[in-house]
Scaffold this motif. Structure first.
Motif, PDB file in Angstrom:
ATOM      1  N   ARG A   1       0.805  -1.224   0.000  1.00 55.49           N
ATOM      2  CA  ARG A   1       0.000   0.000   0.000  1.00 55.49           C
ATOM      3  C   ARG A   1       0.837   1.273   0.000  1.00 55.49           C
ATOM      4  NH1 ARG A   1      -5.048  -1.187   4.118  1.00 55.49           N
ATOM      5  NH2 ARG A   1      -5.423  -3.319   3.436  1.00 55.49           N
ATOM      6  N   GLY A   2       2.134   1.129   0.051  1.00 55.51           N
ATOM      7  CA  GLY A   2       2.979   2.314   0.025  1.00 55.51           C
ATOM      8  C   GLY A   2       3.288   2.842   1.408  1.00 55.51           C
ATOM      9  N   LYS A   3       3.840   4.031   1.402  1.00 54.83           N
ATOM     10  CA  LYS A   3       4.337   4.669   2.619  1.00 54.83           C
ATOM     11  C   LYS A   3       3.197   5.029   3.577  1.00 54.83           C
ATOM     12  CE  LYS A   3       7.177   8.622   4.038  1.00 54.83           C
ATOM     13  NZ  LYS A   3       7.824   7.938   5.125  1.00 54.83           N
ATOM     14  N   ILE A   4       3.450   4.762   4.844  1.00 59.07           N
ATOM     15  CA  ILE A   4       2.550   5.199   5.912  1.00 59.07           C
ATOM     16  C   ILE A   4       3.124   6.521   6.413  1.00 59.07           C
ATOM     17  CG2 ILE A   4       1.558   4.655   8.174  1.00 59.07           C
ATOM     18  CD1 ILE A   4       0.679   2.673   5.985  1.00 59.07           C
ATOM     19  N   GLU A   5       2.412   7.586   6.202  1.00 58.78           N
ATOM     20  CA  GLU A   5       2.901   8.926   6.551  1.00 58.78           C
ATOM     21  C   GLU A   5       3.248   9.022   8.031  1.00 58.78           C
ATOM     22  OE1 GLU A   5       3.735  11.421   4.491  1.00 58.78           O
ATOM     23  OE2 GLU A   5       3.197  10.021   2.892  1.00 58.78           O
ATOM     24  N   GLY A   6       4.326   9.742   8.293  1.00 61.05           N
ATOM     25  CA  GLY A   6       4.749   9.998   9.663  1.00 61.05           C
ATOM     26  C   GLY A   6       5.769   9.013  10.190  1.00 61.05           C
ATOM     27  N   THR A   7       5.962   7.903   9.489  1.00 61.29           N
ATOM     28  CA  THR A   7       6.890   6.877   9.946  1.00 61.29           C
ATOM     29  C   THR A   7       8.163   6.931   9.109  1.00 61.29           C
ATOM     30  OG1 THR A   7       5.023   5.462  10.520  1.00 61.29           O
ATOM     31  CG2 THR A   7       7.157   4.406  10.377  1.00 61.29           C
ATOM     32  N   PRO A   8       9.325   6.868   9.746  1.00 60.41           N
ATOM     33  CA  PRO A   8      10.573   6.851   8.974  1.00 60.41           C
ATOM     34  C   PRO A   8      10.580   5.715   7.950  1.00 60.41           C
ATOM     35  CG  PRO A   8      11.042   7.109  11.314  1.00 60.41           C
ATOM     36  CD  PRO A   8       9.571   6.819  11.189  1.00 60.41           C
ATOM     37  N   ASP A   9      11.158   5.975   6.790  1.00 60.66           N
ATOM     38  CA  ASP A   9      11.175   4.988   5.704  1.00 60.66           C
ATOM     39  C   ASP A   9      11.715   3.630   6.146  1.00 60.66           C
ATOM     40  OD1 ASP A   9      10.103   6.868   4.014  1.00 60.66           O
ATOM     41  OD2 ASP A   9      12.002   7.353   3.029  1.00 60.66           O
ATOM     42  N   LEU A  10      12.788   3.621   6.929  1.00 58.31           N
ATOM     43  CA  LEU A  10      13.389   2.357   7.353  1.00 58.31           C
ATOM     44  C   LEU A  10      12.473   1.536   8.256  1.00 58.31           C
ATOM     45  CD1 LEU A  10      17.087   3.417   8.024  1.00 58.31           C
ATOM     46  CD2 LEU A  10      16.233   1.955   6.182  1.00 58.31           C
ATOM     47  N   LEU A  11      11.484   2.163   8.847  1.00 58.24           N
ATOM     48  CA  LEU A  11      10.577   1.452   9.750  1.00 58.24           C
ATOM     49  C   LEU A  11       9.250   1.080   9.081  1.00 58.24           C
ATOM     50  CD1 LEU A  11      11.227   3.408  13.063  1.00 58.24           C
ATOM     51  CD2 LEU A  11      12.317   1.315  12.227  1.00 58.24           C
ATOM     52  N   GLN A  12       9.086   1.398   7.802  1.00 55.89           N
ATOM     53  CA  GLN A  12       7.851   1.078   7.097  1.00 55.89           C
ATOM     54  C   GLN A  12       7.497  -0.416   7.155  1.00 55.89           C
ATOM     55  OE1 GLN A  12       5.553   3.245   5.577  1.00 55.89           O
ATOM     56  NE2 GLN A  12       6.759   4.822   6.578  1.00 55.89           N
ATOM     57  N   PRO A  13       8.459  -1.336   6.963  1.00 57.39           N
ATOM     58  CA  PRO A  13       8.092  -2.760   7.039  1.00 57.39           C
ATOM     59  C   PRO A  13       7.527  -3.161   8.401  1.00 57.39           C
ATOM     60  CG  PRO A  13      10.231  -2.512   5.986  1.00 57.39           C
ATOM     61  CD  PRO A  13       9.858  -1.158   6.544  1.00 57.39           C
ATOM     62  N   ILE A  14       8.025  -2.551   9.464  1.00 57.79           N
ATOM     63  CA  ILE A  14       7.517  -2.837  10.812  1.00 57.79           C
ATOM     64  C   ILE A  14       6.061  -2.373  10.906  1.00 57.79           C
ATOM     65  CG2 ILE A  14       7.840  -2.415  13.284  1.00 57.79           C
ATOM     66  CD1 ILE A  14      10.305  -3.813  11.949  1.00 57.79           C
ATOM     67  N   VAL A  15       5.814  -1.152  10.444  1.00 61.67           N
ATOM     68  CA  VAL A  15       4.457  -0.588  10.481  1.00 61.67           C
ATOM     69  C   VAL A  15       3.509  -1.427   9.632  1.00 61.67           C
ATOM     70  CG1 VAL A  15       3.052   1.419   9.869  1.00 61.67           C
ATOM     71  CG2 VAL A  15       5.276   1.741  10.961  1.00 61.67           C
ATOM     72  N   HIS A  16       3.944  -1.781   8.425  1.00 66.77           N
ATOM     73  CA  HIS A  16       3.095  -2.594   7.542  1.00 66.77           C
ATOM     74  C   HIS A  16       2.729  -3.918   8.207  1.00 66.77           C
ATOM     75  CE1 HIS A  16       4.859  -0.334   3.872  1.00 66.77           C
ATOM     76  NE2 HIS A  16       3.708   0.210   4.237  1.00 66.77           N
ATOM     77  N   SER A  17       3.706  -4.559   8.834  1.00 66.41           N
ATOM     78  CA  SER A  17       3.464  -5.845   9.482  1.00 66.41           C
ATOM     79  C   SER A  17       2.474  -5.719  10.638  1.00 66.41           C
ATOM     80  CB  SER A  17       4.792  -6.416   9.978  1.00 66.41           C
ATOM     81  OG  SER A  17       4.586  -7.633  10.637  1.00 66.41           O
ATOM     82  N   LEU A  18       2.633  -4.690  11.453  1.00 66.85           N
ATOM     83  CA  LEU A  18       1.738  -4.507  12.596  1.00 66.85           C
ATOM     84  C   LEU A  18       0.316  -4.170  12.148  1.00 66.85           C
ATOM     85  CD1 LEU A  18       4.158  -2.628  15.014  1.00 66.85           C
ATOM     86  CD2 LEU A  18       3.420  -5.021  15.146  1.00 66.85           C
ATOM     87  N   LEU A  19       0.194  -3.332  11.131  1.00 66.66           N
ATOM     88  CA  LEU A  19      -1.145  -3.005  10.612  1.00 66.66           C
ATOM     89  C   LEU A  19      -1.799  -4.227   9.978  1.00 66.66           C
ATOM     90  CD1 LEU A  19      -0.500   0.549   9.140  1.00 66.66           C
ATOM     91  CD2 LEU A  19      -1.919  -0.037  11.120  1.00 66.66           C
ATOM     92  N   GLN A  20      -1.013  -5.035   9.294  1.00 69.40           N
ATOM     93  CA  GLN A  20      -1.534  -6.269   8.704  1.00 69.40           C
ATOM     94  C   GLN A  20      -2.035  -7.201   9.805  1.00 69.40           C
ATOM     95  OE1 GLN A  20      -1.696  -6.666   5.332  1.00 69.40           O
ATOM     96  NE2 GLN A  20      -2.793  -8.598   5.575  1.00 69.40           N
ATOM     97  N   SER A  21      -1.276  -7.304  10.884  1.00 67.86           N
ATOM     98  CA  SER A  21      -1.684  -8.145  12.015  1.00 67.86           C
ATOM     99  C   SER A  21      -3.008  -7.683  12.605  1.00 67.86           C
ATOM    100  CB  SER A  21      -0.607  -8.125  13.107  1.00 67.86           C
ATOM    101  OG  SER A  21       0.569  -8.739  12.654  1.00 67.86           O
ATOM    102  N   LYS A  22      -3.139  -6.382  12.777  1.00 71.31           N
ATOM    103  CA  LYS A  22      -4.386  -5.824  13.333  1.00 71.31           C
ATOM    104  C   LYS A  22      -5.576  -6.155  12.433  1.00 71.31           C
ATOM    105  CE  LYS A  22      -6.432  -1.410  14.639  1.00 71.31           C
ATOM    106  NZ  LYS A  22      -6.238   0.046  14.669  1.00 71.31           N
ATOM    107  N   MET A  23      -5.386  -5.996  11.127  1.00 66.16           N
ATOM    108  CA  MET A  23      -6.457  -6.273  10.170  1.00 66.16           C
ATOM    109  C   MET A  23      -6.817  -7.763  10.168  1.00 66.16           C
ATOM    110  SD  MET A  23      -6.536  -5.587   6.059  1.00 66.16           S
ATOM    111  CE  MET A  23      -5.531  -7.017   5.674  1.00 66.16           C
TER     112      MET A  23
END
Length: 171
Positions: free
Chosen positions: A12-34
């Motif tokens: 889904r692309g970049k999650i605004e507000g999160t450093p680029d290097l941490l995007q995979p962490i954010v994506h994984s956590l959001l996927q888990s929540k969903m």
């Protein structure tokens, strides 16, 4: 576009507000929540503490998801666990008729939102710093802790899916 029509978070692309290097962490956590919300649809609370084939209960997985994030982010912040966190850890998986699936799912959702805010403020320069983990203060880097938070969360989501599926098929 409805969420079920959207691709997985990592596409889904970049999650605004999160450093680029941490995007995979954010994506994984959001996927888990969903995924958690999807897997828990119509799960009966009377099965929350059942342990099919002696494996961990759905209640344990739900509690552990929130607890592990709380503990790992405490280590990211270079702090030791509090008495409250240690008590929570000891109670993970202990049957409690006052706890519902809905309350545990909500708790996990709140914990995800909390850690996403923390991820926004983590300086990229700190990712290679080491932190002590646990009573023995074993070494891990900040990025190692963050990666483990994401992968360990995904692991329990997968285990929860299997347990939910088995229990629903028997009811």
């Amino acid at each position: 576009m409805k969420e079920k029509e959207l691709p997985e978070y990592w596409l889904r692309g970049k999650i605004e507000g999160t450093p680029d290097l941490l995007q995979p962490i954010v994506h994984s956590l959001l996927q888990s929540k969903m995924e958690l919300k999807k897997y828990m649809i119509d799960f009966p609370d009377n099965l929350l503490w059942e342990k099919p084939s002696g494996r961990a209960s759905v209640g344990f997985h739900l509690q552990h998801l929130s607890g592990l994030l709380d503990r790992l982010f405490t280590y990211v912040e270079a702090e030791n666990l509090s008495e409250g966190q240690l008590t929570y850890l000891k109670r993970e998986g202990v049957p409690d008729s006052d706890i519902t699936s809905e309350s545990l799912i909500e708790e996990f959702g709140h914990k995800i939102e909390q850690v996403l805010r923390k991820l926004e403020s983590i300086p990229v320069s700190s990712l290679t710093e080491f932190r002590g983990v646990g009573r023995k203060q074993l070494p891990s880097s900040v990025i190692g802790l963050l990666f483990h938070a994401a992968e360990h969360t995904q692991r329990h989501i997968g285990q929860l899916l299997v347990t939910v599926s088995v229990l629903k098929s028997k009811s």
